[in-house]
Design an enzyme around this catalytic site. Structure first.
Site, PDB file in Angstrom:
ATOM      1  N   CYS A  31       0.828  -1.207   0.000  1.00 41.69           N
ATOM      2  CA  CYS A  31       0.000   0.000   0.000  1.00 41.69           C
ATOM      3  C   CYS A  31       0.859   1.251   0.000  1.00 41.69           C
ATOM      4  CB  CYS A  31      -0.975  -0.011   1.158  1.00 41.69           C
ATOM      5  SG  CYS A  31      -0.218  -0.277   2.744  1.00 41.69           S
ATOM      6  N   HIS A  42      -1.352   0.959   7.658  1.00 41.63           N
ATOM      7  CA  HIS A  42      -1.872   0.972   6.298  1.00 41.63           C
ATOM      8  C   HIS A  42      -1.811   2.390   5.765  1.00 41.63           C
ATOM      9  CE1 HIS A  42      -4.095  -0.419   2.928  1.00 41.63           C
ATOM     10  NE2 HIS A  42      -5.120   0.377   3.164  1.00 41.63           N
TER      11      HIS A  42
END
Lengths: 498, 100
Positions: A167, A452
């Protein structure tokens, strides 16, 4: 490919005298270049029949006659003169074909006249024709589908699959893909690669832009890009979570190198005294940071200017117990504040030839087109340790990195003028140094190694989208401005000429 | 008298580039308010409607002109009127009566 007018024009053009007539009338009445011709124009430019100035005043090219729209047609019919010229735009009219005609030779004469004109008349340059090449013709014939860009269109938005903790890469790619100037560069195919295919990261990015803007909506997997990054930036290889900022810097670096390697035609651009790297990455992302070191004894200033492509801004308290910054402007003020270098780090002053205490101040000498701000949210633990020791407290967390989650507010429109270097040669006109936000990258989680990354990107000027790997959802500006913010991307609002 | 006055005004407009300036102003205003785009659209419509025969420029002018005239916004007309008035007021002040 040249446009050839009707047969009547062809026979008219055969006599060179006629061509000269056209040229002269065009120069005097349409372009009106000299003051002498102005007099001629003023005395004659009215209809010979109704004595009015128009509308649509024409000149007969076969005898001396001026007429408005109605009367020139009547004249042409009765006298059997077919050629006439409109005096507003300089278009030729053939009365036997009953229409205006286009001819490359006539256009060339007209263009020549226009270029010699002393005053620029906007209307003469507005109706230029476009001559597509045969390739472009073929392409236009085969691609007849129209793409209409509306606020609802999703063109330019692609989800990116997460290939196992990638990510950090996805969010940077999203930000790069929505950098307006970079997008324009790649979509106009400015990168002419002379390197090996499959080895050049710039080509890969160029391919990615094509993928992003071709209208498909299926998420993309970036394994080729990832592989290229792994081979060129070894420290990022592996399947662990990486720092998005580090990835961003490494990507820019590799792109910059590949630009220079694969495009040997690039010449350094000289701006003033400093030569700048010609590659698109440096043109967009690199600015000049001026550092002034002032000697405390003799007040002598030594100035150095270094290229800078990312701004890492400290978030911790300025001094122990001081007020931590709460906004981006606070951070920037702190970044550009004069800093006393202290007794331990005396610097050789070139003026008084001795080591002296001095102050150092950083300011922006030249601004890049895209500024990326990195909010240092991850603090190394050893710094924290010394800090807490002095306060006689024990550490609670055992992690190596600590995240600072203080709210830092950032504006949609940022004015960089207060952070610019002031020099004596400043022009009296204030320059527009406003920047608008176009991408924000957020980190969710407690430490640099877990968590994340998501990105907010701006699309079509005013629409914001949240890109969370393969899921893209619409967002509001408020949502974006209220988010925590890790990397902030600002684009210059008004672009100057170099 | 009126013919003489006409000639005087014409000369005044020409020498000071008054007419040029006014035309330029009106053109700019018409582009700004979107009139030109509307006219362009009307022309396009007139061309596509007539499938058998592509109209010539003259025919196009004949069909579109009345419509285009009516589309000129009042504010543009008012500004033009004002501009012309101020030119006419100044005619005598400058006194360009010399002839070529």
């Amino acid at each position: 490919m040249s446009i050839v007018g009707c047969q009547h024009l062809q026979s008219y053009k055969k006599t060179s005298k006629n061509k000269n007539t056209f040229k002269w009338i065009h120069a005097v009445f349409v372009v009106n270049s000299t003051s002498k011709s102005l007099k001629t124009k003023l005395c004659n430019s009215r209809c010979r029949v109704c004595k009015k100035r128009g509308p649509f005043l024409h000149a007969c090219l076969e005898c001396v006659f001026f007429g408005c729209h109605k009367h020139i047609r009547e004249h042409a019919k009765s006298q059997k003169h077919s050629m006439s010229m409109d005096l507003t735009y300089g278009q030729m009219h053939c009365n036997q074909c009953h229409d205006y005609i286009y001819d490359s030779e006539i256009d060339a004469i007209a263009n020549d006249n226009k270029m010699k004109s002393k005053t620029c008349k906007k209307r003469l340059f507005e109706i230029d024709t476009w001559n597509p090449t045969s390739d472009e013709r073929d392409y236009l014939r085969s691609k007849t589908k129209k793409i209409c860009i509306t606020p609802d269109s999703t063109i330019g938005l692609r989800g990116l699959l997460n290939l196992g903790q990638t990510c950090f890469m996805n969010c940077i790619v999203q930000a790069l893909m929505h950098t307006p100037l970079l997008r324009d560069y790649f979509l106009t195919e400015e990168h002419n690669c002379k390197g090996m295919s499959g080895r050049c990261l710039v080509c890969e990015v160029s391919k990615l832009f094509q993928e992003f803007y071709n209208g498909t909506r299926v998420p993309l997997a970036l394994h080729e890009l990832l592989h290229l990054i792994w081979t060129h930036a070894r420290h990022l290889a592996g399947y662990e979570q990486q720092d998005a900022h580090e990835f961003f810097i490494a990507t820019l670096d590799v792109l910059h190198q590949h630009c220079l390697e694969t495009m040997p035609d690039l010449k350094p651009v000289n701006v003033g005294k400093n030569s700048r790297c010609p590659c698109i990455i440096d043109q967009i992302f690199t600015g000049g940071l001026q550092s002034d070191v002032v000697c405390q004894k003799c007040n002598g200033v030594s100035t150095t200017i270094d290229p800078i492509s990312d701004f890492s801004l400290d978030l911790g308290p300025v001094t122990v117990g001081g007020r931590p910054p709460t906004s981006l402007v606070d951070c920037l003020e702190r970044f550009t504040r004069a800093e006393h270098l202290g007794e331990n780090s005396k610097i050789m002053c070139s003026n008084c030839q001795s080591k002296q205490e001095s102050t150092k101040q950083l300011t922006m000498n030249t601004l890049p087109i895209v500024i990326s701000f990195h909010l240092k949210r991850f603090q190394h633990m050893n710094e924290v340790k010394t800090h807490t020791k002095s306060k006689q407290k024990s550490l609670i967390s055992s992690q190596m990195e600590k995240k600072i989650s203080t709210t830092i507010s950032f504006p949609e429109m940022l004015d960089m003028t207060p952070f610019m270097s002031r020099s004596k040669t400043d022009s009296p006109f204030p320059s527009d140094n406003r920047y608008s936000l176009f991408a924000v990258i957020n980190h969710i989680g407690n430490s640099i190694n877990v968590g994340h990354y998501t990105a907010y990107v701006r699309q079509l000027q005013d629409y914001w989208y949240k890109c969370d790997d393969h899921v893209i959802t619409r967002a509001t500006l408020k949502e974006v401005l209220d988010s925590e913010g890790y990397l902030l991307f600002y684009h210059k609002h008004v672009l100057d000429y170099d | 008298m009126s013919q003489e006055y006409d000639a005087k005004i014409n000369l005044h407009l020409d020498i000071n580039h008054g007419l040029d300036r006014v035309t330029e102003l009106v053109q700019t205003r018409l582009i700004e308010c979107g009139w030109r785009d509307q006219v362009r659209l009307a022309c396009r419509k007139a061309i596509t409607e007539n499938e058998k025969h592509i109209p010539t420029v003259d025919e196009l002018i004949a069909t579109v002109t009345p419509k285009a005239r009516s589309m000129v916004p009042d504010s543009v007309k008012r500004e033009l009127l004002h501009e012309l008035e101020s030119i006419l007021i100044n005619v005598d002040k400058f006194g360009y009566s010399k002839s070529f």
